[in-house]
Design a protein around this motif. Structure first.
Motif, PDB file in Angstrom:
ATOM      1  N   SER A 219       5.075   3.467   2.067  1.00 11.32           N
ATOM      2  CA  SER A 219       4.458   2.421   1.780  1.00 11.32           C
ATOM      3  C   SER A 219       4.381   1.450   3.057  1.00 11.32           C
ATOM      4  O   SER A 219       5.129   1.545   4.022  1.00 11.32           O
ATOM      5  CB  SER A 219       5.151   1.682   0.580  1.00 11.32           C
ATOM      6  OG  SER A 219       6.552   1.431   0.913  1.00 11.32           O
TER       7      SER A 219
ATOM      8  N   ALA B 175      -9.049   5.771   6.251  1.00 10.06           N
ATOM      9  CA  ALA B 175      -9.556   6.151   5.176  1.00 10.06           C
ATOM     10  C   ALA B 175     -10.822   7.242   5.375  1.00 10.06           C
ATOM     11  O   ALA B 175     -10.791   8.495   4.628  1.00 10.06           O
ATOM     12  CB  ALA B 175     -10.313   5.198   4.160  1.00 10.06           C
TER      13      ALA B 175
ATOM     14  N   TYR C  40      -0.732  11.226   7.184  1.00  4.00           N
ATOM     15  CA  TYR C  40      -0.663  10.131   8.499  1.00  4.00           C
ATOM     16  C   TYR C  40      -0.114  10.879   9.668  1.00  4.00           C
ATOM     17  O   TYR C  40      -0.617  10.734  10.870  1.00  4.00           O
ATOM     18  CB  TYR C  40       0.100   8.721   8.062  1.00  4.00           C
ATOM     19  CG  TYR C  40      -0.956   7.775   7.708  1.00  4.00           C
ATOM     20  CD1 TYR C  40      -0.936   6.440   8.399  1.00  4.00           C
ATOM     21  CD2 TYR C  40      -1.791   7.798   6.507  1.00  4.00           C
ATOM     22  CE1 TYR C  40      -1.877   5.532   8.039  1.00  4.00           C
ATOM     23  CE2 TYR C  40      -2.613   6.891   6.165  1.00  4.00           C
ATOM     24  CZ  TYR C  40      -2.717   5.571   6.916  1.00  4.00           C
ATOM     25  OH  TYR C  40      -3.526   4.543   6.701  1.00  4.00           O
TER      26      TYR C  40
ATOM     27  N   ALA D   4      -8.766   6.974  -0.006  1.00  5.29           N
ATOM     28  CA  ALA D   4      -8.213   5.747  -0.687  1.00  5.29           C
ATOM     29  C   ALA D   4      -8.613   5.871  -2.156  1.00  5.29           C
ATOM     30  O   ALA D   4      -9.650   6.716  -2.629  1.00  5.29           O
ATOM     31  CB  ALA D   4      -8.285   4.624  -0.230  1.00  5.29           C
TER      32      ALA D   4
ATOM     33  N   MET E 187       0.819  -1.203  -0.107  1.00  2.58           N
ATOM     34  CA  MET E 187       0.050  -0.138  -0.140  1.00  2.58           C
ATOM     35  C   MET E 187       0.760   1.398   0.160  1.00  2.58           C
ATOM     36  O   MET E 187       1.625   1.626   0.795  1.00  2.58           O
ATOM     37  CB  MET E 187      -0.908   0.163   1.140  1.00  2.58           C
ATOM     38  CG  MET E 187      -2.060   1.388   1.259  1.00  2.58           C
ATOM     39  SD  MET E 187      -3.402   0.697   0.136  1.00  2.58           S
ATOM     40  CE  MET E 187      -4.141  -0.657   1.011  1.00  2.58           C
TER      41      MET E 187
ATOM     42  N   TYR F  12       0.972   5.306   0.343  1.00  4.32           N
ATOM     43  CA  TYR F  12       0.062   6.275   1.018  1.00  4.32           C
ATOM     44  C   TYR F  12       0.803   7.560   1.521  1.00  4.32           C
ATOM     45  O   TYR F  12       1.953   7.648   1.231  1.00  4.32           O
ATOM     46  CB  TYR F  12      -0.401   5.615   2.371  1.00  4.32           C
ATOM     47  CG  TYR F  12       0.957   5.715   3.729  1.00  4.32           C
ATOM     48  CD1 TYR F  12       0.842   6.282   4.727  1.00  4.32           C
ATOM     49  CD2 TYR F  12       2.012   4.856   3.421  1.00  4.32           C
ATOM     50  CE1 TYR F  12       1.834   6.504   5.643  1.00  4.32           C
ATOM     51  CE2 TYR F  12       2.983   4.782   4.348  1.00  4.32           C
ATOM     52  CZ  TYR F  12       2.823   5.748   5.447  1.00  4.32           C
ATOM     53  OH  TYR F  12       4.054   5.764   6.379  1.00  4.32           O
ATOM     54  N   ARG F  13      -0.105   8.662   1.962  1.00  4.81           N
ATOM     55  CA  ARG F  13       0.563   9.965   2.081  1.00  4.81           C
ATOM     56  C   ARG F  13       1.017   9.822   3.589  1.00  4.81           C
ATOM     57  O   ARG F  13       0.397  10.081   4.566  1.00  4.81           O
ATOM     58  CB  ARG F  13      -0.557  10.765   2.108  1.00  4.81           C
ATOM     59  CG  ARG F  13      -0.995  11.149   0.423  1.00  4.81           C
ATOM     60  CD  ARG F  13       0.088  11.904  -0.165  1.00  4.81           C
ATOM     61  NE  ARG F  13       0.005  13.338   0.666  1.00  4.81           N
ATOM     62  CZ  ARG F  13      -0.673  14.313   0.285  1.00  4.81           C
ATOM     63  NH1 ARG F  13      -1.401  14.283  -0.437  1.00  4.81           N
ATOM     64  NH2 ARG F  13      -0.169  15.467   0.955  1.00  4.81           N
ATOM     65  N   LYS F  14       2.237   9.650   3.506  1.00  2.00           N
ATOM     66  CA  LYS F  14       3.176   9.749   4.943  1.00  2.00           C
ATOM     67  C   LYS F  14       2.825  10.925   5.672  1.00  2.00           C
ATOM     68  O   LYS F  14       2.743  11.034   6.952  1.00  2.00           O
ATOM     69  CB  LYS F  14       4.233   9.185   4.587  1.00  2.00           C
ATOM     70  CG  LYS F  14       5.046   8.968   6.130  1.00  2.00           C
ATOM     71  CD  LYS F  14       6.576   8.574   5.588  1.00  2.00           C
ATOM     72  CE  LYS F  14       7.516   8.492   6.869  1.00  2.00           C
ATOM     73  NZ  LYS F  14       9.043   8.079   6.632  1.00  2.00           N
TER      74      LYS F  14
ATOM     75  N   CYS G  69      -5.491   9.168  -0.900  1.00  2.00           N
ATOM     76  CA  CYS G  69      -4.315   9.158  -0.120  1.00  2.00           C
ATOM     77  C   CYS G  69      -3.842   7.770   0.155  1.00  2.00           C
ATOM     78  O   CYS G  69      -2.538   7.564   0.404  1.00  2.00           O
ATOM     79  CB  CYS G  69      -4.778   9.482   1.557  1.00  2.00           C
ATOM     80  SG  CYS G  69      -5.469  11.135   1.561  1.00  2.00           S
ATOM     81  N   MET G  70      -4.502   6.647  -0.468  1.00  2.00           N
ATOM     82  CA  MET G  70      -3.704   5.296  -0.533  1.00  2.00           C
ATOM     83  C   MET G  70      -4.419   4.416  -1.634  1.00  2.00           C
ATOM     84  O   MET G  70      -5.331   4.762  -2.201  1.00  2.00           O
ATOM     85  CB  MET G  70      -4.567   4.750   0.923  1.00  2.00           C
ATOM     86  CG  MET G  70      -3.857   5.193   2.150  1.00  2.00           C
ATOM     87  SD  MET G  70      -4.651   4.215   3.496  1.00  2.00           S
ATOM     88  CE  MET G  70      -6.339   4.756   3.742  1.00  2.00           C
TER      89      MET G  70
ATOM     90  N   PHE H 239      -8.134   0.113   8.151  1.00  2.00           N
ATOM     91  CA  PHE H 239      -7.758   0.976   6.857  1.00  2.00           C
ATOM     92  C   PHE H 239      -8.856   1.733   6.790  1.00  2.00           C
ATOM     93  O   PHE H 239      -8.830   2.979   6.409  1.00  2.00           O
ATOM     94  CB  PHE H 239      -7.580  -0.095   5.772  1.00  2.00           C
ATOM     95  CG  PHE H 239      -7.408   0.527   4.263  1.00  2.00           C
ATOM     96  CD1 PHE H 239      -6.325   0.946   3.714  1.00  2.00           C
ATOM     97  CD2 PHE H 239      -8.751   0.735   3.643  1.00  2.00           C
ATOM     98  CE1 PHE H 239      -6.228   1.578   2.365  1.00  2.00           C
ATOM     99  CE2 PHE H 239      -8.653   1.038   2.520  1.00  2.00           C
ATOM    100  CZ  PHE H 239      -7.538   1.572   1.919  1.00  2.00           C
TER     101      PHE H 239
END
Length: 469
Positions: A337, A212, A194, A230, A187, A189-191, A312-313, A208
């Motif tokens: 990721s 989301a 987060y 997502a 996956m 993702y927008r670190k 975002c994911m 998840f």
């Protein structure tokens, strides 16, 4: 299915700098170059007629092979990032060997299977063509490729490939294609978001979904969602359908099981498959955490939304990072990721697959074709390929260096420890397509999930029977 460790130097990844570098950034190039400087200098070399030395494991005298023309059909030739790189490598090879002409032939991955069938029937297979485990059994059954590929490549080259990739490229004891790209799924993702919102990496699909929901926002207060938590690919093609195959694994569902006696069993009639399809439709279309238009959203649309700060994911192989960065360089440093979530009670799992190339059984100069493939996938070119596309190679030394230099690949490295190899099944593309048809029936036609699943299960049962002895 069998679990295999892909030896992706996880410890090195964990100790790498926390700053995410771009796939083609100068920082990564310098770091990676330093990590492999000794590696490339130790590569086997022979004196060239011009006095130059080869920087790859060449074992054939290409310069004295006479005039050679090779048609090269690699699906990435049409990509915005990979295409220019590949054409550049081909030009470099022809400059090294003026007696060799390499003719690039474009074909998309989604059209590969039908194109190969058509060309095989017509007797017009290119000398080199893309192959993956999805079609390797068909390739062997139809006699498309040479059967002595390991000998053409040489033992030293073979020893430098990931064991899991070699196994993935082998059908009934025959090494069908030379693996090139390591396509472990994880996956992306927008670190940064987060961290901003204090979210933890999800282990389950329920977690998840909760993340989301938090990430799904109306940023300008106009009552419409601007950023979704997502995005899922839902077009009816192999790109989206192969992703669902991985998604199904996280629910404990195997698409197909090799019974070891020449027969196969489909997993489509199981409760796990129904649960996976139901959850996929809900997450991708019904929970309000993904952009509308699932069935029109393909891979390129998905990563474009990620790049545009609209999602975002998204789960994919590592090359998605390249797509995101090329579309929006400002996303460099914001991405991360993590391994695929699973349903409660299922151990962490993902899929390992690889895309590579093979040599046609009609090729008149297979030794030269093999030499070019070794040049294309040398340590040096494997590093440059990663810088251009963010795709991970299967050449061990290059892979170790890349993972040690960039934290962006941490999730892919972790996921590889739980990766499974799909059985070599000639009907895999048909099984995948039954899934694409299934969710599109539900989303586009309003067919109840249970009815659509029954239709898919019936088609899967027919498919496995037709390919069983």
């Amino acid at each position: 299915m069998k679990k295999r460790k892909a030896a992706m130097a996880i410890a090195a990844v964990m100790t790498a700098s926390s700053a995410l570098s771009a796939c083609s950034s100068s920082t990564q190039q310098e770091t990676t170059a330093a990590a492999v400087q000794e590696t490339t200098s130790q590569a086997s070399s022979e004196a060239m007629p011009s006095g130059e030395e080869k920087n790859y494991l060449s074992t054939f005298d290409v310069a004295n092979a006479g005039e050679v023309k090779l048609d090269v059909m690699i699906t990435s030739l049409g990509d915005a990032d990979g295409g220019p790189f590949l054409r550049g490598v081909m030009e470099d090879y022809m400059a090294m060997y003026p007696n060799v002409t390499l003719n690039p032939v474009e074909c998309s991955m989604n059209d590969l299977y039908t194109t190969l069938i058509t060309r095989t029937t017509a007797g017009t297979l290119p000398d080199i063509f893309t192959m993956s485990e999805a079609y390797s059994a068909n390739c062997l059954e139809m006699g498309m490729s040479v059967t002595n590929l390991p000998e053409l490549l040489g033992q030293e080259y073979m020893d430098g490939l990931l064991d899991v990739a070699v196994e993935n490229s082998t059908v009934d004891g025959t090494f069908v294609f030379m693996p090139w790209q390591n396509s472990t799924t994880a996956m992306v993702y927008r670190k940064d978001l987060y961290e901003e919102k204090g979210l933890s990496i999800p282990k389950t699909w329920d977690e998840f979904l909760e993340n989301a929901k938090v990430l799904t926002e109306d940023l300008d207060g106009d009552g419409r969602t601007d950023r979704y938590g997502a995005v899922f690919a839902g077009t009816r093609n192999d790109s989206a359908e192969s992703r669902f195959q991985t998604f199904a694994l996280t629910f404990g569902c195997d698409f197909v099981t090799d019974n070891g006696d020449g027969t196969y069993t489909s997993g489509f009639g199981t409760e796990e498959f129904k649960n996976a399809m139901t959850a996929f439709v809900d997450l991708a279309a019904n929970e309000g955490v993904t952009p509308p238009g699932l069935v029109e959203t393909g891979y390129s649309e998905a990563y474009t939304m990620m790049a545009a700060d609209q999602a975002c994911m998204f789960f994919s192989a590592s090359n998605v990072l390249g797509g995101i960065y090329n579309a929006n360089p400002d996303m460099k440093g914001k991405m991360g990721s993590f391994p695929m979530p699973t349903v409660e009670g299922i151990d962490p799992v993902t899929s390992f697959s690889s895309v590579g190339m093979t040599i046609s059984n009609t090729c008149k100069n297979p030794e030269v074709a093999a030499d070019f493939l070794k040049y294309l996938t040398s340590v040096e070119n494997s590093l440059a390929w990663n810088e251009a596309t963010c795709r991970l190679p299967v050449v061990k030394k290059a892979l170790d260096a890349i993972c040690a230099s960039d934290e962006a690949y941490t999730g892919f490295a972790q996921a590889s420890e739980q990766a499974v190899i799909y059985p070599a099944f000639a009907g895999l593309a048909e099984l995948r397509d039954a899934c694409g048809e299934c969710w599109q029936m539900v989303v586009s036609e309003g067919t109840p999930v249970e009815e659509a699943v029954k239709t898919a299960a019936a088609k899967a049962e027919e498919t496995v029977k037709s390919y069983s002895k």
